[in-house]
Write a protein that holds these residues in place. Structure first.
Motif, PDB file in Angstrom:
ATOM      1  N   HIS A  93      44.818  44.181  33.581  1.00 54.41           N
ATOM      2  CA  HIS A  93      44.656  42.725  33.612  1.00 54.41           C
ATOM      3  C   HIS A  93      44.517  42.262  32.164  1.00 54.41           C
ATOM      4  N   LEU A 118      45.283  46.692  43.076  1.00 58.24           N
ATOM      5  CA  LEU A 118      45.042  45.253  43.011  1.00 58.24           C
ATOM      6  C   LEU A 118      43.733  44.892  43.704  1.00 58.24           C
ATOM      7  N   THR A 147      41.402  40.094  30.620  1.00 55.81           N
ATOM      8  CA  THR A 147      40.087  40.745  30.542  1.00 55.81           C
ATOM      9  C   THR A 147      40.145  42.148  29.966  1.00 55.81           C
ATOM     10  N   ARG A 184      40.782  43.154  41.630  1.00 60.87           N
ATOM     11  CA  ARG A 184      40.254  41.853  42.040  1.00 60.87           C
ATOM     12  C   ARG A 184      38.735  41.913  42.175  1.00 60.87           C
ATOM     13  N   VAL A 236      39.485  35.078  43.995  1.00 61.24           N
ATOM     14  CA  VAL A 236      40.032  35.502  42.697  1.00 61.24           C
ATOM     15  C   VAL A 236      41.552  35.455  42.767  1.00 61.24           C
ATOM     16  N   GLN A 237      42.141  34.569  42.005  1.00 62.30           N
ATOM     17  CA  GLN A 237      43.588  34.459  41.959  1.00 62.30           C
ATOM     18  C   GLN A 237      44.100  35.120  40.685  1.00 62.30           C
ATOM     19  N   ILE A 238      44.997  36.070  40.844  1.00 67.33           N
ATOM     20  CA  ILE A 238      45.549  36.808  39.713  1.00 67.33           C
ATOM     21  C   ILE A 238      47.029  36.468  39.582  1.00 67.33           C
ATOM     22  N   LYS A 239      47.397  35.955  38.412  1.00 68.90           N
ATOM     23  CA  LYS A 239      48.799  35.620  38.170  1.00 68.90           C
ATOM     24  C   LYS A 239      49.591  36.882  37.829  1.00 68.90           C
ATOM     25  N   ASP A 283      49.728  37.787  34.272  1.00 73.14           N
ATOM     26  CA  ASP A 283      48.528  38.354  33.649  1.00 73.14           C
ATOM     27  C   ASP A 283      48.422  39.863  33.842  1.00 73.14           C
ATOM     28  N   LEU A 284      49.375  40.445  34.549  1.00 65.48           N
ATOM     29  CA  LEU A 284      49.319  41.870  34.851  1.00 65.48           C
ATOM     30  C   LEU A 284      50.373  42.655  34.081  1.00 65.48           C
ATOM     31  N   ILE A 318      37.128  41.887  38.632  1.00 66.02           N
ATOM     32  CA  ILE A 318      37.161  40.562  38.014  1.00 66.02           C
ATOM     33  C   ILE A 318      36.113  39.656  38.651  1.00 66.02           C
ATOM     34  N   GLU A 327      41.721  36.674  48.204  1.00 66.26           N
ATOM     35  CA  GLU A 327      42.676  36.135  47.240  1.00 66.26           C
ATOM     36  C   GLU A 327      42.292  34.719  46.828  1.00 66.26           C
TER      37      GLU A 327
END
Length: 356
Positions: free
Chosen positions: A246, A269, A249, A273, A213-216, A219-220, A276, A210
């Motif tokens: 995502h 997820l 992207t 991740r 790569v941080q995913i907000k 953004d999902l 990405i 995590e």
């Protein structure tokens, strides 16, 4: 004399590292460093110890080889000496061969030490196999490849976990990160014995943390729906399947293997991740290749990179022009290392081209 993989630029770099090793060792022996400097010097010294030892062995072996080469040619030029000391000549030849083989291994280890370290080397990875052209035959070949890689993982005592399976023998995902494999064989359904060519795509995605790569959440986009396919009544009556998009992207991952929507979200997820992370790694690698204006095999990820030809018992890796007539051992996973190891050596050597 045998050719060497240690080019002049590499040798200069090795001399610099050796000198740095000796300098650090001298500083530590002088006891003039404070505690912070002592810690940093000790840490750096430990990273250079292996290179220092290997390069010392290489220098000694190279010098010994030159001396033996001169001895052999001098002896052969003197017929009298050759007749009087045939035994010494044979011993020198044996030693020349032994040192040559040992230097090959030392050079291989030196190149490994010098190659830029990849932060993903120690990470787990997600293997994605998808059927391409060829219909049912491509799907069967995907299953063959899955068993091959699973056996290879078992031989290396790696943990193997199936995240998802689908009826088309693969996961939907990013297309630009795929390697194309082709298979040429006579399908079991072919009555006239004609050879068919089918393709699959294989992607190996390092699994980031995590932190990498941080995913907000913003953004999902997550859609839930009822799973399809085999699995019983429960599969088709609950909204357990998950499609995760995502937005920045456009990457999409669908997961429906678990009965729990929560578990499917977690798996989706994890795969997202990894995709990405691989996309960002590819951007970095492409920039590095473009900077030296050189395109290597992994640059065009859509090219056909390996062929499995059943009638000829042949496996060909087109990136390094490697051909082996050992199809069954490779497909069983036992002989796959005979393809992977030359590839590793090739790309390690490629990674050192920027050293001047």
């Amino acid at each position: 004399l045998p050719s060497t993989r240690i080019t002049e630029p590499l040798e200069k770099r090795l001399i610099q590292l050796t000198q740095r090793h000796d300098s650090l060792l001298s500083q530590l022996n002088d006891n003039t460093l404070n505690s912070k400097e002592l810690t940093e010097a000790s840490k750096e010294l430990s990273t250079l110890s292996s290179v220092h030892s290997l390069f010392t062995d290489w220098q000694k072996g190279t010098n010994d080889l030159v001396q033996l080469h001169d001895l052999l040619y001098t002896t052969q030029d003197s017929k009298t000496d050759l007749q009087e000391d045939e035994e010494m000549l044979e011993l020198a030849k044996e030693e020349f061969t032994e040192i040559t083989e040992r230097l090959k291994q030392v050079e291989k280890e030196l190149i490994t030490e010098l190659a830029p370290k990849d932060t993903a080397d120690e990470a787990s990875a997600i293997l994605e196999i998808r059927a391409g052209a060829g219909g049912d035959e491509a799907a069967l070949f995907s299953a063959d490849m899955s068993r091959m890689y699973e056996r290879f993982a078992q031989l290396h005592r790696w943990k193997w976990e199936i995240l998802a399976k689908s009826e088309d023998a693969g996961l939907k995902g990013i297309k630009t990160n795929n390697h194309n494999f082709s298979v040429q064989r006579v399908p079991s359904t072919e009555s006239q014995g004609r050879i068919h060519t089918s393709t699959i795509t294989v992607a190996i995605l390092p699994q980031p943390t995590e932190v990498d790569v941080q995913i907000k959440d913003s953004d999902l986009r997550i859609d839930v729906y009822r799973a399809s396919g085999a699995g019983g009544q429960h599969v088709n009556t609950t909204d357990s399947a998950v499609r995760m998009t995502h937005i920045p992207t456009g990457l999409v991952v669908a997961m429906q293997d678990e009965r729990s929507q929560h578990k499917n979200k977690a798996k989706a997820l994890k795969v997202l991740r990894a995709k990405i992370y691989e996309m960002e790694r590819e951007k970095t690698n492409s920039a590095r290749r473009n900077s030296r204006n050189k395109q290597i095999g992994s640059g065009d990820r859509s090219e056909k990179i390996r062929t499995y030809n059943f009638p000829q018992n042949r496996v060909t890796d087109h990136r390094i022009n490697l051909t082996l007539y050992e199809l069954e051992p490779i497909l069983s996973g036992d002989g796959l290392s005979r393809v992977i190891e030359p590839l590793q050596e090739h790309y390690l050597s490629e990674s050192l081209l920027d050293i001047e």
